[in-house]
Structures are given as structure tokens and as C-alpha cells.
Design a protein around this motif. Structure first.
Motif, short mmCIF file in Angstrom:
data_model
loop_
_atom_site.label_atom_id
_atom_site.label_comp_id
_atom_site.label_asym_id
_atom_site.label_seq_id
_atom_site.Cartn_x
_atom_site.Cartn_y
_atom_site.Cartn_z
N TYR A 183 40.11 48.57 45.51
CA TYR A 183 39.59 49.62 44.65
C TYR A 183 38.14 49.30 44.29
O TYR A 183 37.85 48.44 43.47
N GLY A 184 37.20 49.98 44.97
CA GLY A 184 35.78 49.74 44.74
C GLY A 184 35.26 48.50 45.43
O GLY A 184 34.13 48.09 45.17
N VAL A 185 36.04 47.90 46.32
CA VAL A 185 35.65 46.64 46.97
C VAL A 185 35.77 46.78 48.48
O VAL A 185 36.81 47.22 48.99
N LEU A 186 34.71 46.42 49.18
CA LEU A 186 34.74 46.31 50.64
C LEU A 186 34.51 44.85 50.98
O LEU A 186 33.42 44.32 50.76
N SER A 202 41.01 40.98 45.13
CA SER A 202 41.59 41.14 43.79
C SER A 202 40.64 40.65 42.71
O SER A 202 40.47 41.29 41.67
N SER A 203 40.02 39.50 42.95
CA SER A 203 39.07 38.95 41.99
C SER A 203 37.90 39.90 41.78
O SER A 203 37.44 40.10 40.65
N THR A 204 37.42 40.51 42.86
CA THR A 204 36.28 41.41 42.75
C THR A 204 36.67 42.71 42.04
O THR A 204 35.88 43.26 41.26
N GLU A 205 37.87 43.19 42.28
CA GLU A 205 38.36 44.37 41.55
C GLU A 205 38.35 44.11 40.05
O GLU A 205 37.89 44.94 39.26
N VAL A 223 31.32 47.44 45.23
CA VAL A 223 30.49 46.34 45.76
C VAL A 223 31.04 45.91 47.12
O VAL A 223 32.24 45.94 47.37
N VAL A 224 30.12 45.55 48.01
CA VAL A 224 30.46 44.96 49.30
C VAL A 224 30.33 43.45 49.17
O VAL A 224 29.29 42.94 48.73
N VAL A 225 31.38 42.73 49.55
CA VAL A 225 31.40 41.27 49.45
C VAL A 225 31.58 40.68 50.85
O VAL A 225 32.53 41.01 51.55
N GLU A 281 37.18 29.31 38.47
CA GLU A 281 35.79 29.08 38.88
C GLU A 281 35.31 30.19 39.81
O GLU A 281 34.20 30.71 39.67
N ARG A 282 36.16 30.55 40.77
CA ARG A 282 35.79 31.61 41.72
C ARG A 282 35.61 32.95 41.00
O ARG A 282 34.66 33.68 41.24
N ASP A 283 36.54 33.26 40.09
CA ASP A 283 36.46 34.54 39.38
C ASP A 283 35.21 34.62 38.52
O ASP A 283 34.57 35.68 38.44
N ARG A 284 34.87 33.51 37.87
CA ARG A 284 33.66 33.50 37.05
C ARG A 284 32.43 33.74 37.92
O ARG A 284 31.53 34.53 37.55
N LEU A 285 32.38 33.10 39.06
CA LEU A 285 31.24 33.27 39.97
C LEU A 285 31.13 34.72 40.43
O LEU A 285 30.04 35.30 40.44
N ILE A 286 32.25 35.31 40.80
CA ILE A 286 32.22 36.69 41.28
C ILE A 286 31.79 37.64 40.17
O ILE A 286 31.02 38.59 40.40
N ARG A 287 32.26 37.41 38.94
CA ARG A 287 31.79 38.25 37.83
C ARG A 287 30.28 38.13 37.64
O ARG A 287 29.59 39.11 37.34
N HIS A 288 29.76 36.91 37.79
CA HIS A 288 28.32 36.69 37.67
C HIS A 288 27.57 37.55 38.70
O HIS A 288 26.61 38.26 38.37
#
Length: 428
Positions: A183-186, A202-205, A223-225, A281-288
Motif C-alpha cells: 500500500y503506497g510502496v513499490l 510492511s515496514s515502509t507501509e 515511495v519507491v524503495v 533498527e530497520r524500521d527507524r531507519l526507514i521512517r527516517h
């Protein structure tokens, strides 16, 4: 980590670089080593029309997902080129394309024996992710087909031309990819990273939701990741903070609609080492990084400490206070005293961990003392042409940069000093 350093000013979420996208695929070695061709003298109109028709057929085949029609436009007798083109077609077939086409620059036509080289602009817009089509220039080689007036594609790369024009291959141009959409993530993965796709998407969503609640600007909430298993794309980015892309955990980078044109999108690339990191740690980085995507160009002229501090502050909001950590070096610096806010030029040097922490807690102080809105007011004011950040700080908050740095240091010491850490452990 914000985006790469920007030309005049600083266009980045670690500092912004308008990335020129390119459709570079490896071709046969003899294409790269052939003798220098000579310009075509007054090429016949039917040659140009033939090349344009070939590109039109190719674009239509891509849009329809017609592999047979796509391959019918390729020169025969080049097994390596055929394999690479099949890979590219399979990659692009997975992308949500809103627009796709080619523009031929007639002025660049060069004859090479019976073949022709010409600069081609590939127009591609990712549906729901790009504000406008992205035109990526590259140099193609065509050879005559069996029928008069028909031309077949023989190469999509000219390494020397690409280096001279700073063409950058995207993951789908450089090798096999696996695309996953949320959802909103590629998400763009490869064989070595596809196992992490569900967690990354999931983390990016979740990050999009958290960031949307914190950032007041209008943005598409998508966002495209890129999450590859190697650092090839990351290290290909120019102007990244610290000039050592492989040392970065992630970068948000801007994509220009054309060389020197307006920004079409801001995307995120993760360092492969983050694929195996723990979820917090990964989720915090992706939010940043998603914060940098949401802020977009609103921090083009603002000091790095403010844009990075805001991204850090937003990234920790969903975390429990006891999980919001800073490097030990930052605590030591806080005890010794923080004399000033980090400078742009050295923000991502060997002491970057300290600089991020000071930037975060400077923003934390502003938010606690003056309200969250004060941070966004500062960002808007400092992003104006010719703005003087020090003067704006004093006028709006009654603080010098040294005052704010000192307050940030004292907050770090109070939050992460030995007594507080011990109390946290007892409470947990």
C-alpha cells in the motif's frame, strides 16, 4: 541518512543530488570497442523515420507486455544482447507503468559502417510514484533489417558516452529484479534480497503512516524503495554524504524528470546490511528516509542539522522512550560540552553519529520548548533564498546556534547519562 549533496544550495535528504537515470544495459564487447564512428552527413529522412518507427514499435511492445513483438525488434546473432534484453523486458514488465515511450534526438545521429548510433530519451513514469515522466538519456545502436527501411536494435549501451554524460543505470536496467508492491510502496529486490521483501514492504507501509501524521507538507504518501543484495547501485550515486556510499545505511535520492529538470520523485535505497538488522533498527531507519521523501524539497536550503534532526525526531516517535538510543560517543561529547550545531560540510564525517544525535536533540528541544509547529516554521524560514539560519534562530526563538547546541547536549546527558540509563534498566 539523507539524500546526496545537491548542486548550488544543497538539494538533499542527506544532501540532494538530481540523479540522471539511464537505460544502460551491457551489450556485446565489440560494440564498446568499435572504431570511432563518423557523423552522418545529411542522413536520408527515411533513415530517421525508420529509427523512430523502430522505437515506436519497441515502446508499444513494452506497454502491451508483448515479448514476441519486443524481441522482433532486436538484431539477430547476438546471444548475450538477447539475454540481457529479455532480462530487461521481464524487469520492466513488473513495474506499474503510467507512461512509457522513447524520443529520438535527430541531431545526434552518427553512422558507423552500415549501422547508426543515436541518442535516445526513454520516458518512463511509475504509476502512483512519479509526479511526472522521467526521461533517461542513453545511446542506442541500430542495424538495417532484412526489409528496406526497417532497423533493428543492436545495442543499448555506449560506455564511454554514458560515463561522459553521467548516465546511471537503475536496478531494472542492470540485472534481474523482483518487484513487490504494498500500500503506497513499490519495492525493488533481487534474487538475494527477495526473502526480505515482505518485511521491508510492511515496514515502509507503517513508516508512511507514521510520517504522514508528523509531516505537515502535502506529499503523495507513496515511495519507491530499492533493497538490493549488493551495493552496486548505492555506490553509483554521486555526491553522497561523506563521499563513501557503502558506509551509509540508506540514502533518499531525488530523480529528475530530465537532466537539469524538475524533480519527479524521491526514492530510497537501502544498504544490503540493513536487510538482516533487527526490526526496530530497520524500521527507524526507514521512517527516517521516508521523512526525507515527505519533506521533499522543503529543506533544499536549510542547514543539514535541521533537516536531519527533524528526520531523526520523526523516526523515533513510534518507539518507546527507553528504545530511543544515541551512540556512546554522543553521550561522551555531551558530557564534555557541545559548543555549536554541526556544520553542513562536516556533518557526515567520522563523527556523524555525534552530529545526528546533536541535530536530533536540538530539534527535540525546540519541539518541547516551543511546540512541534516551531520546527516546521524554522524549516520554512531557513529554506528561503538567502536565509541566514543564525539570524532566524535568534529572531524566532531568541537562541544562538551555540545556545541551542548547549541545550541539546544537556538533554542528551540527562537522558542517556549513567544514572538515567541505570534507572531505565530498573524500570524495564
Amino acid at each position: 541518512m539523507r539524500r546526496p549533496h545537491r548542486p548550488p544550495g544543497r538539494l538533499l535528504s542527506a544532501v540532494l543530488v538530481l540523479v540522471v537515470l539511464g537505460g544502460a544495459l551491457s551489450a556485446c564487447r565489440d560494440d564498446a570497442e568499435s572504431a570511432p564512428p563518423s557523423p552522418a552527413a545529411h542522413p536520408a529522412p527515411d533513415v530517421l523515420h525508420g529509427l523512430e518507427r523502430a522505437l515506436t514499435r519497441r515502446a508499444a511492445a513494452v506497454r502491451r507486455g508483448d515479448a514476441q513483438a519486443f524481441e522482433s525488434g532486436l538484431a539477430a546473432g547476438r546471444p548475450a544482447f538477447l539475454r540481457e534484453q529479455r532480462t530487461w523486458f521481464a524487469n520492466v514488465a513488473q513495474l506499474p507503468l503510467a507512461r512509457f515511450g522513447y524520443d529520438l534526438d535527430r541531431s545526434t545521429l552518427v553512422r558507423d559502417g552500415k549501422d547508426y548510433w543515436v541518442v535516445v530519451g526513454r520516458r518512463m513514469q511509475l504509476d502512483g510514484y512519479d509526479d511526472r515522466p522521467v526521461t533517461a538519456p542513453d545511446r542506442f545502436r541500430f542495424t538495417p533489417g532484412h526489409r528496406p527501411g526497417r532497423y533493428l536494435l543492436a545495442s543499448t549501451t555506449d560506455p564511454a558516452w554514458e560515463r561522459a554524460h553521467h548516465v546511471q543505470a537503475q536496478p531494472w536496467d542492470a540485472g534481474p529484479v523482483q518487484v513487490r508492491e504494498g500500500y503506497g510502496v513499490l519495492g525493488i529486490f533481487d534474487e538475494g534480497s527477495i526473502g526480505s521483501a515482505r518485511a521491508i514492504v510492511s515496514s515502509t507501509e507503517s513508516a508512511i503512516g507514521s510520517v504522514a501524521a508528523a509531516v505537515p507538507y502535502s506529499w503523495p504518501h507513496s515511495v519507491v524503495v530499492y533493497a538490493p543484495s549488493d551495493t552496486d547501485f548505492l555506490t553509483s550515486l554521486e555526491g553522497v554524504p561523506g563521499d563513501d556510499p557503502a558506509s551509509l545505511d540508506a540514502v533518499a535520492f531525488s530523480v529528475a524528470s530530465a537532466p537539469g529538470g524538475p524533480v519527479a520523485a524521491t526514492r530510497v535505497v537501502l544498504n544490503p546490511r540493513m536487510l538482516d538488522r533487527g526490526a526496530p533498527e530497520r524500521d527507524r531507519l526507514i521512517r527516517h528516509e521516508v521523512t526525507h521523501v515527505a519533506v521533499g524539497r522543503h529543506d533544499d536550503r536549510a542547514p543539514v542539522w535541521l533537516s536531519e534532526g527533524i528526520a531523526e525526531l520523526v523516526s523515533v516517535q513510534p518507539m518507546a522512550p527507553q528504545d530511543r538510543l544515541v551512540p556512546e560517543a554522543a553521550v561522551r561529547q555531551a558530557r564534555a560540552g557541545v559548543e555549536d550545531l554541526p556544520e553542513d560540510a562536516t556533518f557526515n564525517d567520522a563523527e556523524s553519529g555525534v552530529h545526528y544525535a546533536v541535530a536530533w536533540w536540538a530539534c527535540q528541544y525546540v519541539a518541547e520548548a516551543f511546540g512541534d509547529g516551531a520546527l516546521w516554521d524554522l524549516l520554512d524560514a531557513m529554506d528561503q533564498p538567502g536565509a541566514d539560519p543564525d539570524r532566524i534562530l535568534e529572531e524566532r526563538l531568541g537562541l544562538t546556534s551555540q545556545d541551542l547546541a548547549g541545550k541539546a547536549g544537556r538533554m542528551i546527558e540527562a537522558t542517556f547519562g549513567p544514572d538515567e540509563i541505570g534507572a531505565r534498566r530498573q524500570r524495564s
